[in-house]
Design a protein around this motif. Structure first.
Motif, PDB file in Angstrom:
ATOM      1  N   GLU A 324       0.733  -1.292   0.009  1.00 44.51           N
ATOM      2  CA  GLU A 324       0.000   0.073   0.036  1.00 44.51           C
ATOM      3  C   GLU A 324       0.718   1.153   0.151  1.00 44.51           C
ATOM      4  N   ASN A 325       1.984   1.339   0.477  1.00 43.56           N
ATOM      5  CA  ASN A 325       2.952   2.482   0.919  1.00 43.56           C
ATOM      6  C   ASN A 325       3.510   2.612  -0.796  1.00 43.56           C
ATOM      7  N   ASN A 326       3.986   1.516  -1.061  1.00 44.57           N
ATOM      8  CA  ASN A 326       4.816   1.574  -2.463  1.00 44.57           C
ATOM      9  C   ASN A 326       3.688   2.108  -3.695  1.00 44.57           C
ATOM     10  N   ILE A 327       2.307   1.999  -3.295  1.00 44.83           N
ATOM     11  CA  ILE A 327       1.352   2.457  -4.333  1.00 44.83           C
ATOM     12  C   ILE A 327       1.139   3.956  -4.134  1.00 44.83           C
ATOM     13  N   GLU A 328       1.246   3.961  -2.980  1.00 43.61           N
ATOM     14  CA  GLU A 328       0.871   5.679  -2.321  1.00 43.61           C
ATOM     15  C   GLU A 328       2.062   6.600  -3.168  1.00 43.61           C
ATOM     16  N   LEU A 329       3.265   5.849  -2.706  1.00 40.65           N
ATOM     17  CA  LEU A 329       4.475   6.788  -3.084  1.00 40.65           C
ATOM     18  C   LEU A 329       4.452   6.955  -4.650  1.00 40.65           C
ATOM     19  N   ALA A 330       4.001   5.808  -5.562  1.00 45.95           N
ATOM     20  CA  ALA A 330       3.960   5.887  -6.841  1.00 45.95           C
ATOM     21  C   ALA A 330       3.033   6.927  -7.351  1.00 45.95           C
ATOM     22  N   GLU A 331       1.902   6.925  -6.793  1.00 44.70           N
ATOM     23  CA  GLU A 331       0.819   7.855  -7.237  1.00 44.70           C
ATOM     24  C   GLU A 331       0.936   9.198  -6.897  1.00 44.70           C
ATOM     25  N   ARG A 332       1.421   9.437  -5.796  1.00 41.22           N
ATOM     26  CA  ARG A 332       1.797  10.801  -5.503  1.00 41.22           C
ATOM     27  C   ARG A 332       2.978  11.352  -5.918  1.00 41.22           C
ATOM     28  N   THR A 333       4.168  10.477  -6.433  1.00 43.54           N
ATOM     29  CA  THR A 333       5.360  10.900  -7.081  1.00 43.54           C
ATOM     30  C   THR A 333       5.418  10.938  -8.538  1.00 43.54           C
ATOM     31  N   GLY A 334       4.727  10.073  -9.217  1.00 45.52           N
ATOM     32  CA  GLY A 334       4.941   9.857 -10.441  1.00 45.52           C
ATOM     33  C   GLY A 334       6.014   8.709 -10.633  1.00 45.52           C
ATOM     34  N   THR A 338       7.699  -0.371  -7.299  1.00 45.06           N
ATOM     35  CA  THR A 338       9.072  -1.170  -7.577  1.00 45.06           C
ATOM     36  C   THR A 338       8.630  -2.633  -7.146  1.00 45.06           C
ATOM     37  N   THR A 339       7.336  -2.896  -6.933  1.00 46.66           N
ATOM     38  CA  THR A 339       6.965  -4.085  -6.579  1.00 46.66           C
ATOM     39  C   THR A 339       5.907  -4.659  -7.446  1.00 46.66           C
ATOM     40  N   LEU A 340       6.078  -6.138  -7.803  1.00 44.17           N
ATOM     41  CA  LEU A 340       4.727  -6.490  -8.948  1.00 44.17           C
ATOM     42  C   LEU A 340       3.593  -6.434  -8.169  1.00 44.17           C
ATOM     43  N   SER A 341       3.467  -6.628  -6.981  1.00 46.73           N
ATOM     44  CA  SER A 341       2.024  -6.660  -6.091  1.00 46.73           C
ATOM     45  C   SER A 341       1.642  -5.146  -6.275  1.00 46.73           C
ATOM     46  N   ALA A 342       2.360  -4.364  -6.126  1.00 45.72           N
ATOM     47  CA  ALA A 342       1.786  -2.806  -6.080  1.00 45.72           C
ATOM     48  C   ALA A 342       1.457  -2.687  -7.671  1.00 45.72           C
ATOM     49  N   SER A 343       2.350  -2.860  -8.554  1.00 46.66           N
ATOM     50  CA  SER A 343       1.685  -2.606 -10.039  1.00 46.66           C
ATOM     51  C   SER A 343       0.648  -3.249 -10.468  1.00 46.66           C
ATOM     52  N   TYR A 348      -3.731   0.516  -8.110  1.00 49.88           N
ATOM     53  CA  TYR A 348      -2.644   1.148  -9.165  1.00 49.88           C
ATOM     54  C   TYR A 348      -3.281   0.944 -10.564  1.00 49.88           C
ATOM     55  N   LYS A 349      -4.094   0.014 -10.752  1.00 55.24           N
ATOM     56  CA  LYS A 349      -4.622  -0.117 -12.093  1.00 55.24           C
ATOM     57  C   LYS A 349      -5.667   0.714 -12.194  1.00 55.24           C
ATOM     58  N   LYS A 350      -6.321   1.125 -11.096  1.00 59.40           N
ATOM     59  CA  LYS A 350      -7.230   2.305 -11.146  1.00 59.40           C
ATOM     60  C   LYS A 350      -6.374   3.631 -11.589  1.00 59.40           C
ATOM     61  N   PHE A 351      -5.471   3.709 -10.916  1.00 58.90           N
ATOM     62  CA  PHE A 351      -4.778   4.982 -10.986  1.00 58.90           C
ATOM     63  C   PHE A 351      -4.232   5.307 -12.538  1.00 58.90           C
ATOM     64  N   ILE A 352      -3.580   4.053 -12.934  1.00 60.95           N
ATOM     65  CA  ILE A 352      -3.342   4.394 -14.319  1.00 60.95           C
ATOM     66  C   ILE A 352      -4.143   4.441 -15.394  1.00 60.95           C
ATOM     67  N   SER A 353      -5.411   3.679 -15.318  1.00 64.08           N
ATOM     68  CA  SER A 353      -6.555   3.984 -16.165  1.00 64.08           C
ATOM     69  C   SER A 353      -6.798   5.648 -16.227  1.00 64.08           C
ATOM     70  N   SER A 354      -6.779   6.266 -15.332  1.00 59.96           N
ATOM     71  CA  SER A 354      -6.942   7.657 -15.630  1.00 59.96           C
ATOM     72  C   SER A 354      -5.613   8.491 -15.730  1.00 59.96           C
ATOM     73  N   PRO A 356      -3.007   7.525 -18.227  1.00 63.12           N
ATOM     74  CA  PRO A 356      -2.255   6.698 -19.119  1.00 63.12           C
ATOM     75  C   PRO A 356      -0.818   6.963 -19.249  1.00 63.12           C
ATOM     76  N   GLY A 357      -0.105   5.990 -19.916  1.00 65.33           N
ATOM     77  CA  GLY A 357       1.449   6.329 -19.724  1.00 65.33           C
ATOM     78  C   GLY A 357       2.406   5.439 -18.829  1.00 65.33           C
ATOM     79  N   TYR A 358       1.673   5.632 -17.541  1.00 62.49           N
ATOM     80  CA  TYR A 358       2.249   4.735 -16.547  1.00 62.49           C
ATOM     81  C   TYR A 358       2.350   3.186 -16.788  1.00 62.49           C
ATOM     82  N   GLU A 359       1.098   3.006 -17.678  1.00 64.06           N
ATOM     83  CA  GLU A 359       1.029   1.701 -18.031  1.00 64.06           C
ATOM     84  C   GLU A 359       2.325   1.041 -18.886  1.00 64.06           C
ATOM     85  N   THR A 360       2.703   2.119 -19.791  1.00 61.04           N
ATOM     86  CA  THR A 360       3.737   1.743 -20.701  1.00 61.04           C
ATOM     87  C   THR A 360       4.855   1.559 -19.728  1.00 61.04           C
TER      88      THR A 360
END
Lengths: 417, 280
Positions: A324-334, A338-343, A348-354, A356-360
């Motif tokens: 959950e912290n890995n996800i938060e850091l990713a969403e807030r910083t861009g 760093t982990t498969l479970s977070a990605s 996180y999938k919800k975050f990248i759906s809005s 796009p680009g992070y998916e790439t």
């Protein structure tokens, strides 16, 4: 009476001893040095605060290292490195700090950082935790089979292109460097602007080199002057000489200003691009025959010498790495998770759906390659950047330029053995 | 304005700078290649023995080529780096550089003021031949070649080529191989009224201990003004040095245009500052 008094005194003394608050005597203070500014700093601070609430016996002081003047003192990370080195030499290193792979090599060499296998029992890193880290990140943090750093703020090179312009010209994002040439030619001939615009440095050269199957360093020797390296440098020359590509120190600004068809930058640009770009843009993989994408960013390492501080630092690292912290850091910083479970998490999938680009970026990570971890890497980066400039701006023969940089790099590599 | 990049320091890839030889009071030396004594003479310029390239390499039978358009000299297939000078309308190189690039041992016999190239000799036999010091067959690998200006040489004397200098204490040996002005580095230019001075150097750990912090370099000018280097445009990175390890690169200092830098100072935490005199 005297006896009673002395007993009272003894009791008072004993209770005074006991009255020393347990939290104060046992609280472990650790210092974390980093170079994450603005919203990245905010994200880190709130995570650290939450960590302290969860671990009331640990107090974390974060120290943001900022360059007072990048031209004079290098960028923030160069200042961070100098601070760590001076701290180590003076016996006052931080407890935790951000480190690049080539820094870690040196710190491992002098025994300045603690391997994660040091922590045992309930504090031992589990196999599940290890397996959860993106393999390319994990490998870059491992030395002699042990992890000495935890991947932290990571980004990876991708291509940003002007979707509106591509649609207008009826062209698709290029998938190979030959296609880059064809597309750039079309953009130049119809719009009078370069297709590709880039900063003349080691990074554009490296992106072409790696996606063509080349490498910077292999088995301790510079190999970027092989046929693939020479071809990469010749390619840049040909592209710029024909005006299909342009080099500048303002490629991002030119791209968002509609003065270039596409740029190759790390995913750390995605957040800013959303605000800066007024036209429809797309994000896709770096072109090339081989899927091998260079990534950037640092890891966290433990410098504490004191056992209690080592453990406290390790707890913080594990906390930051928690899903959950890995996800938060990713969403807030861009930065990328760093982990498969977070990605792969629904959050996180919800975050990248809005966004796009992070998916790439996440897809590219499967083919992520680390920059070399040799201690000489910063200097070698400079030699290659000089070769790019010598070739593009001074007209030096491409082969001569990369050969010279490789020769110089190999001399330096010998000096560091 | 022509860009002069610090990156031009690379070994064996240099566009030659041809400052003419300094001063009219030039000491000459005779030259022999094997048993042939050449009609042309070498010169001693600022303490360095230079020989004319064309007659020497021709006599050796080594291939060479001068490209006047690109100002490049190629000997034995290798683009030559180093302190070339122009003298009497000919190109001169230090005899040690010719020896290195041609792969021919050479010795300077100071007592007889002569340079002898010995195509058949080994370095050892040559060194003992006259009791002199033989030129290394390979260019030094641990110190950077000089940065060069790509300005076209003009007639007459312009400036002296830089003479490499060394400073040493019990921890570090610092070799400065060149100092030159550069107009732009990595897209950065000096502020108005200033100039960039690039100092090319190597730093070796000569102690028996690992050196974690290798110190900070500063430049001093003749007026005793001290300048820090611009780290953002330099390429000399702090690095942990093992015993015997060598780091090298270039430092770029921004100094007033009228400054005449003549000392490099290395400040470390464990020793008094090391001062290296940059002018002889």
């Amino acid at each position: 009476m005297l006896k009673i008094l002395s007993m009272i005194l003894v009791c008072l003394f004993a209770s005074a001893m006991l009255a020393v608050p347990a939290s104060a005597s046992e609280k472990v203070n650790i210092e974390m040095w980093h170079a994450m500014k603005a919203e990245k700093n905010d994200a880190l601070e709130s995570l650290v605060n939450r960590f302290m609430k969860e671990n009331p016996d640990i107090s974390v002081t974060t120290k943001l290292i900022k360059s007072p003047d990048p031209k004079m003192y290098g960028n923030d990370y160069a200042c961070l490195y100098r601070n760590i080195i001076q701290g180590l030499a003076g016996g006052t290193p931080p407890d935790i700090a951000q480190v690049y792979e080539n820094w870690t090599t040196q710190f491992v060499m002098i025994g300045a950082v603690t391997p994660f296998s040091h922590f045992k029992g309930a504090d031992a890193i589990t196999q599940a935790e290890i397996n959860d880290i993106f393999p390319s990140f994990r490998n870059a943090c491992s030395f002699n089979g042990d992890m000495y750093a935890m991947p932290f703020n990571k980004s990876i090179y991708v291509m940003y292109y002007n979707k509106a312009l591509f649609s207008k010209l009826g062209i698709n994002p290029p998938k190979t460097w030959e296609e880059v040439k064809a597309v750039s030619k079309k953009i130049y001939e119809s719009e009078g602007i370069p297709g590709l615009e880039f900063t003349p440095s080691v990074d554009i050269f490296g992106n072409i080199l790696y996606t063509s199957g080349g490498e910077f360093i292999r088995n301790g020797s510079a190999v970027f002057n092989d046929a693939k390296g020479i071809a990469a440098m010749n390619y840049l020359r040909e592209m710029t000489e024909n005006n299909y590509a342009a080099y500048s120190y303002s490629s991002y600004k030119d791209f968002v200003g509609g003065k270039a068809g596409f740029i190759i930058e790390t995913t750390s640009r995605i957040g800013a691009l959303k605000n800066d770009c007024k036209f429809n843009y797309g994000i896709t993989f770096v072109p090339g025959e081989k899927k091998a994408y260079l990534y950037a960013g640092t890891n966290l390492a433990i410098f504490s010498q004191d056992e209690a501080k080592k453990l406290a630092s390790w707890k913080l690292i594990r906390f930051l790495n928690r899903k959950e912290n890995n996800i938060e850091l990713a969403e807030r910083t861009g930065y990328l998770p760093t982990t498969l479970s977070a990605s792969e998490s629904p959050e996180y999938k919800k975050f990248i759906s809005s966004n796009p680009g992070y998916e790439t970026g996440i897809q590219a990570l499967k083919y992520g390659v680390s920059q070399p971890d040799t201690a000489a890497w910063e200097s070698i980066r400079g030699f290659i950047t000089d070769a790019v400039m010598n070739s593009l701006a001074e007209g030096q023969d491409a082969e001569e330029a990369v050969n010279a940089a490789a020769e110089y790099s190999n001399d330096l590599l010998k000096g560091f053995k | 304005m022509k860009k002069i990049l610090a990156g031009l320091l690379f070994m064996a890839s240099l566009v030659l700078c041809l400052p003419p030889a300094a001063d009219a009071q030039i000491q000459t030396v005779s030259i022999a290649v094997g048993t042939s004594r050449l009609a042309e003479q070498g010169i001693v310029n600022t303490g360095i023995v230079y020989v004319p390239v064309r007659p020497v390499v021709t006599e050796m039978g080594v291939s060479w080529e001068w490209n006047p358009a690109r100002k490049r000299l190629v000997i034995n297939g290798k683009t030559v780096s180093g302190n070339a000078i122009r003298y009497n309308n000919s190109i001169y190189l230090p005899y040690t550089a010719i020896a290195s690039f041609a792969g021919v041992p050479a010795v300077f016999d100071g007592s007889a003021s002569r340079v002898i190239f010995r195509p058949e000799a080994t370095e050892d036999t040559l060194a003992s031949y006259l009791g002199g010091t033989s030129a290394s067959l390979k260019p030094s690998v641990s110190s950077p070649s000089p940065a060069v200006s790509v300005q076209a040489p003009s007639q007459g004397f312009i400036k002296e080529p830089f003479v490499p200098v060394v400073g040493e204490n019990d921890v570090f040996k610092v070799s400065v191989t060149n100092m030159d002005s550069v107009s732009e580095v990595k897209g950065q230019r000096p502020r108005s009224g200033n100039k960039f001075v690039a100092v090319h150097l190597s730093q070796q750990n000569v102690s028996r201990e690992v050196q974690i912090y290798t110190g900070k370099f500063a430049l001093m000018d003749k007026a005793h003004r001290i300048y820090e280097y611009s780290e953002g445009v330099s390429n000399f990175w702090l690095v942990v040095l093992r015993p015997g390890g060598t780091n090298f690169g270039y430092l770029v200092f921004e100094v007033p245009v009228n400054a005449e830098p003549n000392r490099l100072i290395l400040s470390t935490t464990s020793r008094p500052p090391m001062t290296i005199n940059l002018s002889r």
